[in-house]
Scaffold this motif. Structure first.
Motif, PDB file in Angstrom:
ATOM      1  N   ALA A 293       4.083  -2.246  -9.696  1.00  0.00           N
ATOM      2  CA  ALA A 293       5.298  -2.752 -10.323  1.00  0.00           C
ATOM      3  C   ALA A 293       6.379  -1.705 -10.132  1.00  0.00           C
ATOM      4  CB  ALA A 293       5.072  -2.992 -11.809  1.00  0.00           C
ATOM      5  N   GLU A 294       7.618  -2.154 -10.137  1.00  0.00           N
ATOM      6  CA  GLU A 294       8.760  -1.246 -10.074  1.00  0.00           C
ATOM      7  C   GLU A 294       9.523  -1.332 -11.385  1.00  0.00           C
ATOM      8  OE1 GLU A 294      11.083  -1.989  -6.579  1.00  0.00           O
ATOM      9  OE2 GLU A 294       9.367  -1.722  -5.255  1.00  0.00           O
ATOM     10  N   PRO A 295      10.194  -0.259 -11.786  1.00  0.00           N
ATOM     11  CA  PRO A 295      10.885  -0.229 -13.075  1.00  0.00           C
ATOM     12  C   PRO A 295      11.929  -1.335 -13.261  1.00  0.00           C
ATOM     13  CG  PRO A 295      10.887   1.949 -12.069  1.00  0.00           C
ATOM     14  CD  PRO A 295      10.310   1.008 -11.069  1.00  0.00           C
ATOM     15  N   ALA A 296      12.540  -1.802 -12.190  1.00  0.00           N
ATOM     16  CA  ALA A 296      13.606  -2.805 -12.295  1.00  0.00           C
ATOM     17  C   ALA A 296      13.086  -4.241 -12.291  1.00  0.00           C
ATOM     18  CB  ALA A 296      14.614  -2.606 -11.165  1.00  0.00           C
ATOM     19  N   GLU A 297      11.774  -4.429 -12.225  1.00  0.00           N
ATOM     20  CA  GLU A 297      11.229  -5.787 -12.209  1.00  0.00           C
ATOM     21  C   GLU A 297      11.205  -6.381 -13.609  1.00  0.00           C
ATOM     22  OE1 GLU A 297       8.129  -6.900  -9.182  1.00  0.00           O
ATOM     23  OE2 GLU A 297       7.710  -4.756  -9.422  1.00  0.00           O
ATOM     24  N   SER A 298      11.280  -7.707 -13.655  1.00  0.00           N
ATOM     25  CA  SER A 298      11.290  -8.405 -14.941  1.00  0.00           C
ATOM     26  C   SER A 298       9.881  -8.718 -15.414  1.00  0.00           C
ATOM     27  CB  SER A 298      12.082  -9.703 -14.829  1.00  0.00           C
ATOM     28  OG  SER A 298      11.352 -10.645 -14.058  1.00  0.00           O
ATOM     29  N   VAL A 299       9.761  -8.930 -16.719  1.00  0.00           N
ATOM     30  CA  VAL A 299       8.484  -9.310 -17.311  1.00  0.00           C
ATOM     31  C   VAL A 299       7.992 -10.621 -16.696  1.00  0.00           C
ATOM     32  CG1 VAL A 299       7.398 -10.111 -19.450  1.00  0.00           C
ATOM     33  CG2 VAL A 299       8.822  -8.058 -19.465  1.00  0.00           C
ATOM     34  N   ASP A 300       8.882 -11.600 -16.551  1.00  0.00           N
ATOM     35  CA  ASP A 300       8.482 -12.893 -15.984  1.00  0.00           C
ATOM     36  C   ASP A 300       7.932 -12.740 -14.579  1.00  0.00           C
ATOM     37  OD1 ASP A 300       9.167 -14.305 -18.267  1.00  0.00           O
ATOM     38  OD2 ASP A 300      11.210 -14.695 -17.577  1.00  0.00           O
ATOM     39  N   SER A 301       8.564 -11.917 -13.772  1.00  0.00           N
ATOM     40  CA  SER A 301       8.114 -11.690 -12.400  1.00  0.00           C
ATOM     41  C   SER A 301       6.708 -11.086 -12.384  1.00  0.00           C
ATOM     42  CB  SER A 301       9.105 -10.770 -11.694  1.00  0.00           C
ATOM     43  OG  SER A 301       8.566 -10.247 -10.518  1.00  0.00           O
ATOM     44  N   LEU A 302       6.476 -10.107 -13.243  1.00  0.00           N
ATOM     45  CA  LEU A 302       5.165  -9.455 -13.271  1.00  0.00           C
ATOM     46  C   LEU A 302       4.090 -10.358 -13.852  1.00  0.00           C
ATOM     47  CD1 LEU A 302       5.967  -5.770 -14.220  1.00  0.00           C
ATOM     48  CD2 LEU A 302       5.681  -6.808 -11.979  1.00  0.00           C
ATOM     49  N   LEU A 303       4.427 -11.124 -14.881  1.00  0.00           N
ATOM     50  CA  LEU A 303       3.444 -12.064 -15.437  1.00  0.00           C
ATOM     51  C   LEU A 303       2.985 -13.040 -14.369  1.00  0.00           C
ATOM     52  CD1 LEU A 303       4.891 -12.807 -18.989  1.00  0.00           C
ATOM     53  CD2 LEU A 303       2.690 -11.733 -18.464  1.00  0.00           C
ATOM     54  N   SER A 304       3.917 -13.523 -13.578  1.00  0.00           N
ATOM     55  CA  SER A 304       3.590 -14.450 -12.505  1.00  0.00           C
ATOM     56  C   SER A 304       2.689 -13.779 -11.469  1.00  0.00           C
ATOM     57  CB  SER A 304       4.877 -14.952 -11.846  1.00  0.00           C
ATOM     58  OG  SER A 304       4.584 -15.774 -10.766  1.00  0.00           O
ATOM     59  N   ARG A 305       3.038 -12.576 -11.054  1.00  0.00           N
ATOM     60  CA  ARG A 305       2.249 -11.857 -10.049  1.00  0.00           C
ATOM     61  C   ARG A 305       0.848 -11.549 -10.563  1.00  0.00           C
ATOM     62  NH1 ARG A 305       4.623  -6.465  -8.525  1.00  0.00           N
ATOM     63  NH2 ARG A 305       6.397  -7.805  -8.132  1.00  0.00           N
ATOM     64  N   MET A 306       0.763 -11.120 -11.809  1.00  0.00           N
ATOM     65  CA  MET A 306      -0.535 -10.772 -12.364  1.00  0.00           C
ATOM     66  C   MET A 306      -1.432 -12.010 -12.499  1.00  0.00           C
ATOM     67  SD  MET A 306       0.700  -7.956 -15.130  1.00  0.00           S
ATOM     68  CE  MET A 306      -0.788  -7.025 -15.476  1.00  0.00           C
ATOM     69  N   THR A 307      -0.846 -13.123 -12.867  1.00  0.00           N
ATOM     70  CA  THR A 307      -1.603 -14.367 -12.983  1.00  0.00           C
ATOM     71  C   THR A 307      -2.081 -14.829 -11.609  1.00  0.00           C
ATOM     72  OG1 THR A 307      -0.333 -15.003 -14.932  1.00  0.00           O
ATOM     73  CG2 THR A 307      -1.510 -16.758 -13.781  1.00  0.00           C
ATOM     74  N   ASP A 308      -1.186 -14.803 -10.628  1.00  0.00           N
ATOM     75  CA  ASP A 308      -1.544 -15.228  -9.274  1.00  0.00           C
ATOM     76  C   ASP A 308      -2.647 -14.356  -8.674  1.00  0.00           C
ATOM     77  OD1 ASP A 308       0.344 -17.234  -9.402  1.00  0.00           O
ATOM     78  OD2 ASP A 308       1.828 -16.154  -8.186  1.00  0.00           O
ATOM     79  N   ARG A 309      -2.541 -13.051  -8.886  1.00  0.00           N
ATOM     80  CA  ARG A 309      -3.496 -12.118  -8.271  1.00  0.00           C
ATOM     81  C   ARG A 309      -4.705 -11.804  -9.153  1.00  0.00           C
ATOM     82  NH1 ARG A 309      -1.223  -9.248  -3.835  1.00  0.00           N
ATOM     83  NH2 ARG A 309      -3.356  -8.534  -3.574  1.00  0.00           N
ATOM     84  N   ARG A 310      -4.691 -12.334 -10.386  1.00  0.00           N
ATOM     85  CA  ARG A 310      -5.788 -12.159 -11.338  1.00  0.00           C
ATOM     86  C   ARG A 310      -6.069 -10.687 -11.632  1.00  0.00           C
ATOM     87  NH1 ARG A 310      -8.239 -17.068 -12.126  1.00  0.00           N
ATOM     88  NH2 ARG A 310     -10.177 -16.151 -12.874  1.00  0.00           N
ATOM     89  N   VAL A 311      -4.998  -9.947 -11.935  1.00  0.00           N
ATOM     90  CA  VAL A 311      -5.126  -8.546 -12.325  1.00  0.00           C
ATOM     91  C   VAL A 311      -4.552  -8.364 -13.723  1.00  0.00           C
ATOM     92  CG1 VAL A 311      -5.073  -7.657  -9.964  1.00  0.00           C
ATOM     93  CG2 VAL A 311      -2.943  -7.849 -11.239  1.00  0.00           C
ATOM     94  N   ARG A 312      -5.018  -7.342 -14.402  1.00  0.00           N
ATOM     95  CA  ARG A 312      -4.600  -7.107 -15.779  1.00  0.00           C
ATOM     96  C   ARG A 312      -3.790  -5.821 -15.958  1.00  0.00           C
ATOM     97  NH1 ARG A 312      -7.005  -9.865 -19.724  1.00  0.00           N
ATOM     98  NH2 ARG A 312      -7.030  -8.062 -21.101  1.00  0.00           N
ATOM     99  N   HIS A 313      -3.718  -4.992 -14.921  1.00  0.00           N
ATOM    100  CA  HIS A 313      -3.006  -3.716 -15.014  1.00  0.00           C
ATOM    101  C   HIS A 313      -2.213  -3.470 -13.734  1.00  0.00           C
ATOM    102  CE1 HIS A 313      -6.521  -3.373 -17.648  1.00  0.00           C
ATOM    103  NE2 HIS A 313      -5.719  -2.682 -18.435  1.00  0.00           N
ATOM    104  N   LEU A 314      -0.981  -2.994 -13.908  1.00  0.00           N
ATOM    105  CA  LEU A 314      -0.146  -2.645 -12.751  1.00  0.00           C
ATOM    106  C   LEU A 314       0.418  -1.240 -12.940  1.00  0.00           C
ATOM    107  CD1 LEU A 314       2.037  -5.857 -12.220  1.00  0.00           C
ATOM    108  CD2 LEU A 314       0.031  -5.160 -10.924  1.00  0.00           C
TER     109      LEU A 314
END
Length: 142
Positions: A82-103
């Protein structure tokens, strides 16, 4: 809400382990630190993540012999950052798609923090609650 705002609130503490550490020692650290994953660092470079899920897979594959092997044998090497400028919504989507719990959060290839799905959901809930409170106040003032 941006990742940088979450890190300001929760802090930038990241528990790490070296790739040469044994899985058994890493398990003890996961337990004592009450975390679900640790970033694997080779010097200053992120080379993987060791999660509870990785440990379960190692134990299923090699039984207790896995505990004496190095973290590098079982860590997830394809790290999603993850990068500091990314949004919560963007990361939630990525984590759900990739099935990961930590970035791990990196800036200019330097580890500056970590966010979990729990961190993101907590912030999302508080955002939605604030929005609902504002709407209720708006309706009440008519």
């Amino acid at each position: 809400m941006l990742v940088s705002q979450i890190l300001k609130a929760k802090g930038d503490l990241v528990f790490t382990v070296s790739p040469q550490e044994t899985v058994g020692a890493a398990c003890a650290l996961l337990y004592s630190r009450k975390v679900g994953a640790m970033v694997v660092l080779d010097g200053e470079r992120v080379v993987g993540i060791l999660s509870e899920r990785d440990v379960v897979r190692a134990m299923a594959k090699e039984d207790t012999a896995a505990l004496a092997k190095p973290v590098s044998a079982f860590m997830t090497q394809d790290v999603i950052f993850a990068e500091p400028a990314e949004s919560v919504d963007s990361l939630l989507s990525r984590m759900t798609d990739r099935r990961v719990r930590h970035l791990p959060v990196c800036e200019h290839e330097r580890l500056i923090g970590i966010v979990s799905i729990g961190d993101l959901v907590k912030w999302k809930i508080s955002e939605v609650e604030a929005e609902a409170d504002n709407l209720k106040a708006y309706i009440a003032t008519g």
